[in-house]
Scaffold this motif. Structure first.
Motif, PDB file in Angstrom:
ATOM      1  N   SER A  89       0.862  -1.187   0.000  1.00 24.60           N
ATOM      2  CA  SER A  89       0.000   0.000   0.000  1.00 24.60           C
ATOM      3  C   SER A  89       0.896   1.234   0.000  1.00 24.60           C
ATOM      4  CB  SER A  89      -0.892   0.022   1.235  1.00 24.60           C
ATOM      5  OG  SER A  89      -1.715  -1.121   1.267  1.00 24.60           O
ATOM      6  N   PHE A  90       0.450   2.274  -0.683  1.00 29.00           N
ATOM      7  CA  PHE A  90       1.245   3.498  -0.741  1.00 29.00           C
ATOM      8  C   PHE A  90       0.342   4.715  -0.731  1.00 29.00           C
ATOM      9  CE2 PHE A  90       0.185   2.836  -5.163  1.00 29.00           C
ATOM     10  CZ  PHE A  90      -0.032   4.108  -5.643  1.00 29.00           C
ATOM     11  N   SER A  91       0.925   5.835  -0.339  1.00 29.75           N
ATOM     12  CA  SER A  91       0.238   7.122  -0.477  1.00 29.75           C
ATOM     13  C   SER A  91       1.284   8.216  -0.644  1.00 29.75           C
ATOM     14  CB  SER A  91      -0.663   7.421   0.724  1.00 29.75           C
ATOM     15  OG  SER A  91       0.102   7.565   1.896  1.00 29.75           O
ATOM     16  N   TYR A  92       0.906   9.226  -1.389  1.00 25.49           N
ATOM     17  CA  TYR A  92       1.702  10.442  -1.544  1.00 25.49           C
ATOM     18  C   TYR A  92       0.899  11.589  -0.949  1.00 25.49           C
ATOM     19  CZ  TYR A  92       4.989   8.508  -5.018  1.00 25.49           C
ATOM     20  OH  TYR A  92       5.967   7.792  -5.668  1.00 25.49           O
ATOM     21  N   HIS A  93       1.533  12.349  -0.064  1.00 29.92           N
ATOM     22  CA  HIS A  93       0.931  13.552   0.493  1.00 29.92           C
ATOM     23  C   HIS A  93       1.803  14.747   0.129  1.00 29.92           C
ATOM     24  CE1 HIS A  93      -1.166  10.660   3.087  1.00 29.92           C
ATOM     25  NE2 HIS A  93      -2.069  11.619   3.240  1.00 29.92           N
ATOM     26  N   ARG A  94       1.179  15.798  -0.382  1.00 34.90           N
ATOM     27  CA  ARG A  94       1.871  17.050  -0.623  1.00 34.90           C
ATOM     28  C   ARG A  94       2.030  17.751   0.718  1.00 34.90           C
ATOM     29  NH1 ARG A  94      -1.256  19.571  -5.158  1.00 34.90           N
ATOM     30  NH2 ARG A  94      -2.503  20.322  -3.431  1.00 34.90           N
ATOM     31  N   LEU A  95       3.236  18.230   0.994  1.00 37.68           N
ATOM     32  CA  LEU A  95       3.518  18.870   2.272  1.00 37.68           C
ATOM     33  C   LEU A  95       3.558  20.382   2.104  1.00 37.68           C
ATOM     34  CD1 LEU A  95       6.400  16.534   3.503  1.00 37.68           C
ATOM     35  CD2 LEU A  95       3.958  16.379   4.051  1.00 37.68           C
ATOM     36  N   ALA A  96       2.899  21.064   3.024  1.00 32.89           N
ATOM     37  CA  ALA A  96       2.923  22.530   3.063  1.00 32.89           C
ATOM     38  C   ALA A  96       2.928  22.927   4.528  1.00 32.89           C
ATOM     39  CB  ALA A  96       1.726  23.117   2.329  1.00 32.89           C
ATOM     40  N   GLY A  97       4.122  23.074   5.088  1.00 34.38           N
ATOM     41  CA  GLY A  97       4.235  23.341   6.521  1.00 34.38           C
ATOM     42  C   GLY A  97       3.745  22.137   7.302  1.00 34.38           C
ATOM     43  N   GLU A  98       2.783  22.346   8.167  1.00 33.91           N
ATOM     44  CA  GLU A  98       2.206  21.249   8.954  1.00 33.91           C
ATOM     45  C   GLU A  98       1.056  20.565   8.224  1.00 33.91           C
ATOM     46  OE1 GLU A  98       3.424  20.119  11.948  1.00 33.91           O
ATOM     47  OE2 GLU A  98       5.058  21.504  11.506  1.00 33.91           O
ATOM     48  N   THR A  99       0.659  21.102   7.085  1.00 33.41           N
ATOM     49  CA  THR A  99      -0.477  20.580   6.342  1.00 33.41           C
ATOM     50  C   THR A  99      -0.038  19.479   5.380  1.00 33.41           C
ATOM     51  OG1 THR A  99      -1.491  22.762   6.435  1.00 33.41           O
ATOM     52  CG2 THR A  99      -2.394  21.217   4.825  1.00 33.41           C
ATOM     53  N   ARG A 100      -0.835  18.426   5.331  1.00 27.97           N
ATOM     54  CA  ARG A 100      -0.620  17.332   4.377  1.00 27.97           C
ATOM     55  C   ARG A 100      -1.864  17.192   3.509  1.00 27.97           C
ATOM     56  NH1 ARG A 100       1.896  12.268   7.842  1.00 27.97           N
ATOM     57  NH2 ARG A 100       3.767  13.362   8.524  1.00 27.97           N
ATOM     58  N   VAL A 101      -1.662  17.169   2.208  1.00 32.89           N
ATOM     59  CA  VAL A 101      -2.771  17.018   1.270  1.00 32.89           C
ATOM     60  C   VAL A 101      -2.571  15.703   0.530  1.00 32.89           C
ATOM     61  CG1 VAL A 101      -3.926  17.963  -0.759  1.00 32.89           C
ATOM     62  CG2 VAL A 101      -3.004  19.504   0.993  1.00 32.89           C
ATOM     63  N   LEU A 102      -3.532  14.788   0.656  1.00 29.67           N
ATOM     64  CA  LEU A 102      -3.434  13.503  -0.033  1.00 29.67           C
ATOM     65  C   LEU A 102      -3.468  13.727  -1.537  1.00 29.67           C
ATOM     66  CD1 LEU A 102      -3.305  10.403   0.112  1.00 29.67           C
ATOM     67  CD2 LEU A 102      -5.814  10.405   0.150  1.00 29.67           C
TER      68      LEU A 102
END
Length: 117
Positions: free
Chosen positions: A94-107
């Motif tokens: 299983s995998f996921s990529y999250h875009r990081l922006a400071g403390e925020t994670r966007v799937l």
């Protein structure tokens, strides 16, 4: 053709977390797309397999995609968190990529890949 690895963490023998920087000069961004480059799904899957074989499942290879969902584009210059979870009993990665922006994670994307020996 892999991105710049910023950090790697392995909380257990079957899990890994890798923070990657998507350098705008990466090969994958050339021509995909001219107006707004984005990281193609095939590149994301290639990196999943690269890190899975290097860290979690070295004796396994790609068999097929069980499911994959691309929810938000990965853009040049972004930092992303790639999370891998290897279930050896079921031969499923299983995998996921999250875009990081400071403390925020966007799937951005997630899925499951069947592996075999």
């Amino acid at each position: 053709m892999t991105p710049h690895e910023i950090q790697r963490h392995q909380p257990s023998s079957h899990q890994a977390e890798i923070v990657l920087r998507l350098d705008p000069t990466l090969f994958w961004f050339k021509g995909h797309f001219p107006v707004q480059p984005l990281l193609p799904g095939v590149a994301q899957l290639d990196w999943v397999m690269h890190y899975a074989q290097a860290i979690l499942a070295p004796d396994y290879r790609f068999q097929g995609i069980q499911n994959v969902k691309f929810q938000a584009p990965l853009l040049p210059g972004c930092d992303v968190l790639l999370t891998l979870d290897w279930n050896e009993a079921r031969n499923v990665l299983s995998f996921s990529y999250h875009r990081l922006a400071g403390e925020t994670r966007v799937l951005s994307s997630s899925g499951k890949i069947k592996l075999c020996r």
